[in-house]
Motif scaffolding. Structure first.
Motif, short mmCIF file in Angstrom:
data_model
loop_
_atom_site.label_atom_id
_atom_site.label_comp_id
_atom_site.label_asym_id
_atom_site.label_seq_id
_atom_site.Cartn_x
_atom_site.Cartn_y
_atom_site.Cartn_z
N TRP A 101 0.72 -1.22 -0.16
CA TRP A 101 0.08 0.13 -0.09
C TRP A 101 0.95 1.34 -0.11
O TRP A 101 1.93 1.34 0.44
N PRO A 102 0.26 2.35 -0.68
CA PRO A 102 -0.87 2.70 -1.43
C PRO A 102 -0.56 2.22 -3.00
O PRO A 102 -1.17 2.85 -3.74
N SER A 103 0.00 1.08 -3.35
CA SER A 103 0.39 0.70 -4.43
C SER A 103 -0.88 -0.53 -4.96
O SER A 103 -1.86 -0.32 -4.34
N SER A 104 -0.67 -1.11 -6.14
CA SER A 104 -1.39 -2.13 -6.64
C SER A 104 -0.66 -2.80 -7.38
O SER A 104 0.67 -2.94 -7.46
N PHE A 105 -1.29 -3.86 -7.96
CA PHE A 105 -0.62 -4.99 -8.95
C PHE A 105 -0.17 -4.05 -10.03
O PHE A 105 1.07 -4.86 -10.69
N GLU A 284 1.18 7.57 -14.82
CA GLU A 284 1.45 6.51 -13.85
C GLU A 284 0.75 6.56 -12.69
O GLU A 284 0.01 5.53 -11.85
N LEU A 285 0.91 7.85 -11.98
CA LEU A 285 0.29 8.32 -10.85
C LEU A 285 -1.33 7.93 -10.83
O LEU A 285 -2.00 7.30 -9.99
N LEU A 286 -1.99 8.26 -11.87
CA LEU A 286 -3.41 8.34 -12.17
C LEU A 286 -3.76 7.22 -12.58
O LEU A 286 -4.75 6.78 -12.18
N THR A 287 -2.89 6.23 -12.94
CA THR A 287 -3.57 4.75 -13.44
C THR A 287 -3.73 4.13 -11.88
O THR A 287 -4.72 3.44 -11.73
N ASN A 288 -2.61 4.46 -11.15
CA ASN A 288 -2.83 3.58 -9.81
C ASN A 288 -4.07 3.96 -9.06
O ASN A 288 -4.77 3.34 -8.31
N LEU A 289 -4.19 5.53 -9.10
CA LEU A 289 -5.45 6.00 -8.27
C LEU A 289 -6.66 5.65 -8.83
O LEU A 289 -7.52 5.24 -8.17
N THR A 290 -6.78 5.67 -10.29
CA THR A 290 -7.82 5.14 -10.98
C THR A 290 -8.28 3.77 -10.36
O THR A 290 -9.46 3.46 -10.22
N ILE A 291 -7.41 2.96 -10.22
CA ILE A 291 -7.61 1.60 -10.00
C ILE A 291 -8.28 1.48 -8.67
O ILE A 291 -9.54 0.90 -8.41
N TYR A 292 -7.84 2.25 -7.70
CA TYR A 292 -8.52 2.53 -6.33
C TYR A 292 -9.87 2.72 -6.67
O TYR A 292 -10.84 2.59 -5.92
N TRP A 293 -10.18 4.03 -7.35
CA TRP A 293 -11.44 4.68 -7.56
C TRP A 293 -12.57 3.64 -8.25
O TRP A 293 -13.56 3.60 -7.67
N ILE A 294 -12.21 3.16 -9.45
CA ILE A 294 -13.31 2.58 -10.05
C ILE A 294 -13.57 1.27 -9.15
O ILE A 294 -14.68 0.66 -9.52
#
Length: 382
Positions: A101-105, A284-294
């Motif tokens: 965290w606060p990462s993702s796959f 890159e930052l927004l891809t990780n954030l968008t994964i959390y959001w959607i």
């Protein structure tokens, strides 16, 4: 158990709602010339939100992510999302990579081809791996964990079922940093018969029972540095491990708030000299954030902190990890303990200290990290 192919596709209504919320962000005040001293800098966050609205293309990121072979499997009543990429070369070694965290796959996607096809990236084909990258339970496209408590020990059990029962690997290696290092630790501790070895970037607390030798000076110094870090940087962990639900309301409702909470950590914990985009692009930052959001998983991602902290911990939770262990230190000060500190818990077979890269090493320095992973596991190949 079996897995089913998975394809990422966010509904347009979710993306339209995200854009509306971003446009309607109600901005707080900010002390003059505060920069990042009070937390996420408002000027940078405004730039990032503007880019999210006007320039960021989630469909392009979906296309990139869907270029990997993705699956879901029902493991212990929990639907787990994972990437599974076959190695190119003789006798690929099975290897599971776990994010934190606060990462993702998504953090692991740069390093995957360096491990599955080393010969195409300046390496030796004999170092190839079959790579498995799950989304942690309650993160990304794995099922949220509202209905059950989740701990690092439970995740290590799930990962063993994934690798052995779903994918058919009797023995495998594991790598992780942050939460992923804790999962790898528990794989080595509780499933040694299945482990070839573990490679970690961060560490559990050392075993300091009545039989332990006194801390040497370097260990005492490091312990003091960790305490100072907890005062200066550890408020997020205290909140997430004590009152995660209170925090979740705002983060699940406001994408700007979610960005502020997460982006600060990418800046503080990476090797970026205070300039976040030296290490991560806005996309890159927004891809990780968008994964959390959607996926609406910020609440279940931080709930893991609470569940793990409040789990009953037996003496077995602190027993030594005897499987071969590789340790790579990044430049992140809180994760640069002396070797003696780490050897209190782990059977260290390889030790390396990187001159570049921070908390998100798989994304910041994938080539350096892949080189270390390949080197550590090389002696254990059949």
């Amino acid at each position: 158990m079996r897995s089913m192919p998975f394809h990422i596709h966010a509904s347009q209504s979710v993306l339209d709602d995200l854009r509306m919320r971003l446009v309607q962000t109600r901005w707080p005040g900010s002390p003059k010339d505060a920069k990042w001293a009070y937390g996420t800098n408002i000027d940078y966050l405004r730039q990032l939100i503007t880019y999210w609205v006007k320039d960021f293309n989630w469909r392009d990121q979906e296309k990139y992510l869907n270029g990997f072979h993705q699956f879901k499997a029902d493991i212990g009543g929990l639907k787990v999302h994972f990437i599974h990429e076959q190695g190119h070369g003789p006798k690929p070694m099975p290897l599971i990579l776990t994010h934190g965290w606060p990462s993702s796959f998504y953090e692991m996607t740069k390093i995957i081809p360096l491990l599955t096809d080393p010969a195409s990236h300046g390496g030796d084909a004999a170092d190839t791996f079959d790579v498995v990258v799950p989304s942690l339970p309650g993160y990304g496209f794995s099922q949220n964990t509202d209905h059950r408590k989740m701990t690092l020990k439970v995740i290590s059990d799930l990962w063993t079922q994934l690798m052995v029962d779903v994918l058919g690997y009797r023995r495998f290696g594991a790598h992780g940093g942050d939460i992923g290092a804790g999962v790898a630790t528990h794989l080595g501790r509780f499933h040694p018969e299945n482990m070839i070895g573990i490679h970690i970037l961060a560490f559990a607390s050392p075993i300091l029972n009545e039989e332990a030798s006194p801390l040497i000076e370097a260990e005492q110094k490091y312990a003091s540095e960790v305490k100072l870090w907890e005062i200066e940087e550890g408020a997020y962990e205290h909140q997430q491990s004590t009152r995660p639900q209170t925090l979740a309301y705002g983060l699940n409702d406001s994408p700007a708030g979610l960005a502020a909470w997460i982006i600060e950590k990418f800046r503080s914990w990476s090797d970026c000299d205070g300039e976040i985009e030296q290490r991560f692009s806005k996309d890159e930052l927004l891809t990780n954030l968008t994964i959390y959001w959607i996926t609406e998983t910020i609440h279940s991602s931080i709930q893991l902190y609470y569940d793990h902290r409040h789990s009953q911990k037996s003496a077995q939770m602190h027993r030594r990890v005897d499987v071969p262990t590789g340790v790579t230190l990044t430049t992140e000060p809180v994760n640069r303990p002396p070797r003696e500190w780490v050897e209190r818990t782990y059977n260290v077979q390889r030790w390396a200290e990187l001159s570049r890269g921070g908390h998100f090493a798989a994304f910041e320095e994938p080539e350096l990290l892949a080189k270390e992973i390949r080197a550590f596991f090389r002696p254990f190949r059949e």
